[in-house]
Write a protein that holds these residues in place. Structure first.
Motif, PDB file in Angstrom:
ATOM      1  N   CYS A   1     -37.327 -21.059 112.385  1.00 31.63           N
ATOM      2  CA  CYS A   1     -38.133 -19.843 112.405  1.00 31.63           C
ATOM      3  C   CYS A   1     -39.431 -20.043 113.186  1.00 31.63           C
ATOM      4  N   GLY A   2     -40.056 -21.204 113.026  1.00 32.01           N
ATOM      5  CA  GLY A   2     -41.278 -21.488 113.778  1.00 32.01           C
ATOM      6  C   GLY A   2     -41.020 -21.561 115.276  1.00 32.01           C
ATOM      7  N   TYR A   3     -39.906 -22.176 115.652  1.00 35.20           N
ATOM      8  CA  TYR A   3     -39.554 -22.283 117.072  1.00 35.20           C
ATOM      9  C   TYR A   3     -39.313 -20.893 117.670  1.00 35.20           C
ATOM     10  N   LEU A   4     -38.537 -20.067 116.982  1.00 37.28           N
ATOM     11  CA  LEU A   4     -38.293 -18.708 117.492  1.00 37.28           C
ATOM     12  C   LEU A   4     -39.585 -17.893 117.546  1.00 37.28           C
ATOM     13  N   ARG A   5     -40.437 -18.065 116.537  1.00 34.36           N
ATOM     14  CA  ARG A   5     -41.710 -17.353 116.544  1.00 34.36           C
ATOM     15  C   ARG A   5     -42.534 -17.742 117.766  1.00 34.36           C
ATOM     16  N   GLU A   6     -42.526 -19.016 118.102  1.00 36.47           N
ATOM     17  CA  GLU A   6     -43.319 -19.465 119.248  1.00 36.47           C
ATOM     18  C   GLU A   6     -42.674 -19.069 120.572  1.00 36.47           C
ATOM     19  N   VAL A   7     -41.361 -19.173 120.675  1.00 34.76           N
ATOM     20  CA  VAL A   7     -40.664 -18.813 121.921  1.00 34.76           C
ATOM     21  C   VAL A   7     -40.859 -17.329 122.243  1.00 34.76           C
ATOM     22  N   LEU A   8     -40.775 -16.495 121.216  1.00 39.02           N
ATOM     23  CA  LEU A   8     -40.863 -15.051 121.431  1.00 39.02           C
ATOM     24  C   LEU A   8     -42.279 -14.523 121.288  1.00 39.02           C
ATOM     25  N   ASP A   9     -43.255 -15.411 121.188  1.00 36.31           N
ATOM     26  CA  ASP A   9     -44.650 -15.011 121.059  1.00 36.31           C
ATOM     27  C   ASP A   9     -45.129 -14.380 122.368  1.00 36.31           C
ATOM     28  N   PRO A  10     -45.921 -13.317 122.308  1.00 34.60           N
ATOM     29  CA  PRO A  10     -46.426 -12.691 123.533  1.00 34.60           C
ATOM     30  C   PRO A  10     -47.251 -13.641 124.399  1.00 34.60           C
ATOM     31  N   LEU A  11     -47.850 -14.662 123.821  1.00 38.86           N
ATOM     32  CA  LEU A  11     -48.659 -15.598 124.602  1.00 38.86           C
ATOM     33  C   LEU A  11     -47.810 -16.450 125.534  1.00 38.86           C
TER      34      LEU A  11
ATOM     35  N   SER B   1     -49.522 -24.028 122.487  1.00 39.83           N
ATOM     36  CA  SER B   1     -48.257 -23.672 121.843  1.00 39.83           C
ATOM     37  C   SER B   1     -47.850 -24.670 120.774  1.00 39.83           C
ATOM     38  N   TYR B   2     -48.073 -25.954 121.049  1.00 41.00           N
ATOM     39  CA  TYR B   2     -47.646 -26.972 120.086  1.00 41.00           C
ATOM     40  C   TYR B   2     -48.456 -26.873 118.795  1.00 41.00           C
ATOM     41  N   GLY B   3     -49.715 -26.553 118.902  1.00 35.19           N
ATOM     42  CA  GLY B   3     -50.544 -26.375 117.714  1.00 35.19           C
ATOM     43  C   GLY B   3     -50.084 -25.181 116.892  1.00 35.19           C
ATOM     44  N   ARG B   4     -49.815 -24.058 117.576  1.00 33.02           N
ATOM     45  CA  ARG B   4     -49.325 -22.872 116.867  1.00 33.02           C
ATOM     46  C   ARG B   4     -47.971 -23.147 116.225  1.00 33.02           C
ATOM     47  N   LEU B   5     -47.111 -23.871 116.956  1.00 36.25           N
ATOM     48  CA  LEU B   5     -45.789 -24.207 116.419  1.00 36.25           C
ATOM     49  C   LEU B   5     -45.915 -25.061 115.161  1.00 36.25           C
ATOM     50  N   SER B   6     -46.756 -26.074 115.203  1.00 37.57           N
ATOM     51  CA  SER B   6     -46.892 -26.951 114.035  1.00 37.57           C
ATOM     52  C   SER B   6     -47.494 -26.205 112.846  1.00 37.57           C
ATOM     53  N   VAL B   7     -48.448 -25.311 113.095  1.00 40.05           N
ATOM     54  CA  VAL B   7     -49.043 -24.540 111.999  1.00 40.05           C
ATOM     55  C   VAL B   7     -48.017 -23.576 111.402  1.00 40.05           C
ATOM     56  N   SER B   8     -47.250 -22.904 112.249  1.00 36.79           N
ATOM     57  CA  SER B   8     -46.268 -21.958 111.720  1.00 36.79           C
ATOM     58  C   SER B   8     -45.139 -22.673 110.976  1.00 36.79           C
TER      59      SER B   8
ATOM     60  N   GLY C   1     -43.995 -12.323 114.374  1.00 30.47           N
ATOM     61  CA  GLY C   1     -43.620 -13.654 113.916  1.00 30.47           C
ATOM     62  C   GLY C   1     -43.776 -13.864 112.430  1.00 30.47           C
ATOM     63  N   PHE C   2     -44.659 -13.107 111.792  1.00 29.28           N
ATOM     64  CA  PHE C   2     -44.842 -13.247 110.345  1.00 29.28           C
ATOM     65  C   PHE C   2     -43.580 -12.856 109.577  1.00 29.28           C
ATOM     66  N   LEU C   3     -42.725 -12.031 110.191  1.00 25.16           N
ATOM     67  CA  LEU C   3     -41.498 -11.602 109.519  1.00 25.16           C
ATOM     68  C   LEU C   3     -40.504 -12.743 109.332  1.00 25.16           C
ATOM     69  N   TYR C   4     -40.656 -13.822 110.106  1.00 31.74           N
ATOM     70  CA  TYR C   4     -39.759 -14.973 109.940  1.00 31.74           C
ATOM     71  C   TYR C   4     -39.942 -15.628 108.573  1.00 31.74           C
ATOM     72  N   LEU C   5     -40.996 -15.263 107.872  1.00 33.48           N
ATOM     73  CA  LEU C   5     -41.207 -15.775 106.528  1.00 33.48           C
ATOM     74  C   LEU C   5     -40.158 -15.225 105.549  1.00 33.48           C
ATOM     75  N   LEU C   6     -39.657 -14.019 105.809  1.00 30.95           N
ATOM     76  CA  LEU C   6     -38.680 -13.392 104.906  1.00 30.95           C
ATOM     77  C   LEU C   6     -37.392 -14.199 104.753  1.00 30.95           C
ATOM     78  N   PRO C   7     -36.741 -14.628 105.838  1.00 30.46           N
ATOM     79  CA  PRO C   7     -35.522 -15.425 105.632  1.00 30.46           C
ATOM     80  C   PRO C   7     -35.795 -16.776 104.964  1.00 30.46           C
TER      81      PRO C   7
END
Length: 191
Positions: free
Chosen positions: A68-78, A102-109, A42-48
């Motif tokens: 990018c945050g939404y995709l990072r959370e949707v595709l997160d292994p958790l 999930s909502y906390g991780r989404l808002s932080v990302s 998910g850290f790679l979403y920072l590049l675009p």
């Protein structure tokens, strides 16, 4: 002009192309994230976000960060940890069925992606302003030097006696007519 300046100029003048490259990059990162269900990339979403920050305004950077945050959370292994159906569960795209936290991780990302994009955009803006300021200053210095040269030539070729004095009354510049009129000896110009 450095390579970075050329890249930033290209980014600002070809916004559509840069945004298209960013979307393709998001797709590639999502595809890699999909193929590696046990590892978070998910850290790679920072590049675009960084790539497109110079070409986007504030609201567009925020939209990119949310995507990018939404995709990072949707595709997160958790997201797939509570089910045994597969690495990517279609219910993961429904935020009402997300796992706790999930909502906390989404808002932080999203906040992290957005703030990084805003920072990079402001950094680019200030770099461009500094470059413009330095270019303008160099032009003003060149213009002043040309003007001084023209004034010096005008003074030297004038049939009138012209003196240039400093604040203490010392003669800085005297043309030939002034030297002859006042009996000055010719001295080399001081700079």
């Amino acid at each position: 002009m450095t390579r970075l300046d050329k890249l930033l100029a290209y980014t600002e003048s070809n916004r559509l192309m840069v945004c298209a490259i960013a979307v393709v990059l998001i797709g590639l990162i999502a595809w890699v994230d999909w193929l590696s269900p046990d590892t978070s990339v998910g850290f790679l979403y920072l590049l675009p976000v960084l790539l497109s920050a110079a070409a986007l305004n504030g609201a567009q950077i925020l939209v990119m960060a949310v995507l990018c945050g939404y995709l990072r959370e949707v595709l997160d292994p958790l997201q797939g940890a509570s089910d045994t159906v597969g690495p990517l569960l279609w219910h993961a795209f429904n935020p009402l069925q997300w796992v706790p936290g999930s909502y906390g991780r989404l808002s932080v990302s999203v906040a992290g992606f957005a703030m990084t994009g805003f920072f990079f955009a402001e950094l680019n803006r200030r770099r461009r302003l500094l470059s413009e300021h330095l270019t303008e200053r160099e032009e003003q210095i060149r213009f002043r030097q040309e003007t001084e040269l023209q004034v010096r030539m005008l003074i030297e070729t004038s049939p009138l006696a012209i003196l240039t004095l400093d604040g203490e009354g010392r003669v800085l510049l005297a043309n030939e007519s002034a030297r002859q009129l006042l009996g000055f000896e010719k001295q080399p110009d001081r700079k």
